[in-house]
Design a protein around this motif. Sequence first.
Motif, mmCIF file in Angstrom:
data_model
loop_
_atom_site.group_PDB
_atom_site.id
_atom_site.type_symbol
_atom_site.label_atom_id
_atom_site.label_comp_id
_atom_site.label_asym_id
_atom_site.label_seq_id
_atom_site.Cartn_x
_atom_site.Cartn_y
_atom_site.Cartn_z
ATOM 1 N N ALA A 43 2.617 2.799 -6.486
ATOM 2 C CA ALA A 43 2.641 4.115 -5.944
ATOM 3 C C ALA A 43 3.605 4.942 -7.168
ATOM 4 O O ALA A 43 3.529 6.161 -7.230
ATOM 5 C CB ALA A 43 3.094 4.444 -4.592
ATOM 6 N N ARG A 44 4.509 4.245 -7.688
ATOM 7 C CA ARG A 44 5.427 4.866 -8.621
ATOM 8 C C ARG A 44 4.639 5.209 -9.820
ATOM 9 O O ARG A 44 5.161 6.159 -10.510
ATOM 10 C CB ARG A 44 6.399 3.712 -8.771
ATOM 11 N N GLY A 77 3.953 -1.917 -18.363
ATOM 12 C CA GLY A 77 4.888 -2.656 -17.482
ATOM 13 C C GLY A 77 3.956 -3.331 -16.284
ATOM 14 O O GLY A 77 3.021 -3.008 -15.968
ATOM 15 N N GLY A 78 4.737 -4.129 -15.588
ATOM 16 C CA GLY A 78 4.250 -4.863 -14.314
ATOM 17 C C GLY A 78 4.691 -4.073 -13.092
ATOM 18 O O GLY A 78 5.436 -3.569 -12.925
ATOM 19 N N ALA A 79 3.598 -3.964 -12.316
ATOM 20 C CA ALA A 79 3.525 -3.559 -10.969
ATOM 21 C C ALA A 79 3.301 -4.561 -9.728
ATOM 22 O O ALA A 79 2.204 -5.264 -9.586
ATOM 23 C CB ALA A 79 2.563 -2.397 -10.893
ATOM 24 N N ARG A 80 4.327 -5.069 -9.217
ATOM 25 C CA ARG A 80 4.294 -6.055 -8.287
ATOM 26 C C ARG A 80 3.579 -5.818 -6.956
ATOM 27 O O ARG A 80 2.994 -6.843 -6.228
ATOM 28 C CB ARG A 80 5.659 -6.476 -7.923
ATOM 29 N N GLN A 115 9.160 -3.224 -16.166
ATOM 30 C CA GLN A 115 8.524 -3.283 -14.701
ATOM 31 C C GLN A 115 8.521 -1.846 -14.411
ATOM 32 O O GLN A 115 9.702 -1.235 -14.581
ATOM 33 C CB GLN A 115 8.930 -4.277 -13.909
ATOM 34 N N PHE A 116 7.673 -1.330 -13.362
ATOM 35 C CA PHE A 116 7.645 -0.046 -12.935
ATOM 36 C C PHE A 116 8.377 -0.101 -11.739
ATOM 37 O O PHE A 116 8.145 -0.111 -10.455
ATOM 38 C CB PHE A 116 6.296 0.463 -12.711
ATOM 39 N N ARG A 117 9.836 -0.140 -11.817
ATOM 40 C CA ARG A 117 11.035 -0.330 -10.661
ATOM 41 C C ARG A 117 11.566 1.122 -10.990
ATOM 42 O O ARG A 117 11.872 1.643 -12.181
ATOM 43 C CB ARG A 117 11.784 -1.484 -10.723
ATOM 44 N N ILE A 126 -0.164 1.321 -19.300
ATOM 45 C CA ILE A 126 -0.804 -0.204 -19.240
ATOM 46 C C ILE A 126 -0.075 -1.167 -18.024
ATOM 47 O O ILE A 126 0.886 -1.318 -18.295
ATOM 48 C CB ILE A 126 -0.523 -0.726 -20.675
ATOM 49 N N VAL A 127 -0.894 -1.242 -17.000
ATOM 50 C CA VAL A 127 -0.316 -1.648 -15.925
ATOM 51 C C VAL A 127 -0.842 -3.369 -15.936
ATOM 52 O O VAL A 127 -1.840 -3.675 -16.136
ATOM 53 C CB VAL A 127 -0.709 -1.042 -14.649
#
Length: 504
Positions: free
Chosen positions: A363-364, A354-357, A317-319, A384-385
């Motif tokens: 923005a990340r 990854g996932g973008a919640r 995930q994009f964290r 790949i979001v």
Amino acid sequence: MASAIALLCLLLTGVVAQARHAIIENLGISTTSNPQFIGYFHPYCNAGGGGERVLWTAIAATQRAHPNCISLVYTGDVNVTKEQIIDQVEARFDISLDPKSLHFVFLKNRRLVEDAAWPRFTLLGQSLGSMFLAWEALSQVIPDLYIDSMGYAFTFHVVAWITKGSIPMGAYVHYPTISTDMLARVKARKVGHTNSGDVAGSLVLSLGKMWYYRFLMYHYSLALSRPSFIMANSSWTKNHVDAILSHSDPVMNVMHFFNPLFAIRLFATMVKSPKDLHTGSTSTRREAKIVYPPCDTREMVQFSLDKRERIILSIAQFRPEKDHPTQLRAFAQLLADHPSYASGSTSAKLFLLGGARNEDDHARVQSLRDLAEELDITPHVQFIVNASYPEMLGWLAMASIGLSTMVDEHFGINVVEFMAAGVIPVTHASGGPLHDIVVPLDGEATGFHARDPRSFANAMHTVLSMDQSEELAMRMRARTWAVSAFAEECFVEGWEAAWKGWVQ
């Protein structure tokens, strides 16, 4: 005041007894069977992540092994029905649940445990919010066994208070709320995703945050001392939980008993003496048991191990804590050290899946795209979001290298998926990937570890330059280990051993 509280708890117990009877009737169970109610506190049960796989695998196993038990799930997913959750579980995890022994207790105040509700003092706010949420949960139905399966240890205080300590409690810890590493990072004024540069750069702010963390650590230790059994998802998590259980802070001992706040003093009466808790014999101190989370590798083990494309794949995930910038810098270093990887038949590409919640995550992603442009690697990188599960499997079937750069990853289910799919892992030398997952099999390596962009680049080059037989052998070892160590059967066996004696 004490009499009023006792009366309130007595009235609550009577109301909840009626609720249990109503649940039994609603499920069509004979009232003479006297079923045992097992409550799972999991406010985000419909999220579809690794923590939810643990929850549903445990419940499915309970339904098979303990037919006289009713599983209660305390959840804040108020916008879906029981049937929709069950369907989602089967679609996402291929886990079938029996609705006749499963009941959902819906909670309306889940916002109290969300980050957005507490822009300052987030950990403290979420902990207090979880306590209110636990009150809401048990005001509807009290179980015979209470399990926190999502990391809300402060709820144990509320459960013990309402039930007067009459029911056993258990915990499955994915990641400690606060750890000794976090305290050490603040003390050393080291910048990290839990310690901003503004705080690390200020002596006054660092001292203030250190006191804040000491307060949280002390009370987190008290909360974790309550459960009858504790399961941890990795060696890293177990070591930290054990350190928290034995944590001692004499100054906080004094503050705990002389704090004028009524709530603190009230809960203080419900716990053991800190002297007993923190200075007792280590021979009798409770320890967490390692129960690795279940990993569904059935489809991945069908992938061919040879004829892989020169794809370096990241699944995370994009964290902030996943540290994607290090992946981009490592890949840029790889291309700088080996220009042949930039074009032609030996070219390599980096795919970040990854996932973008929410807006912050998106923005990340944009900031990562900007970094790739700055590093002059944009033509060789693809984002790949929010890919679907089948799409993720497709990339796993093609990739050669699995990249994971998170520091102190508590477990690393993505790394297990890499290995099961035959993708050679290159992970950070810390946490679960170092101690539990990417470990030798019969004395031979199953992957690589690194600590900085250059060492990650060197490890990736090693994989890309392997001869075919050496590469194939490592892929096979990685798969063999992942399937044997992290299968669902291993998880069920460990779970049953951990709560043995507490369930019918």
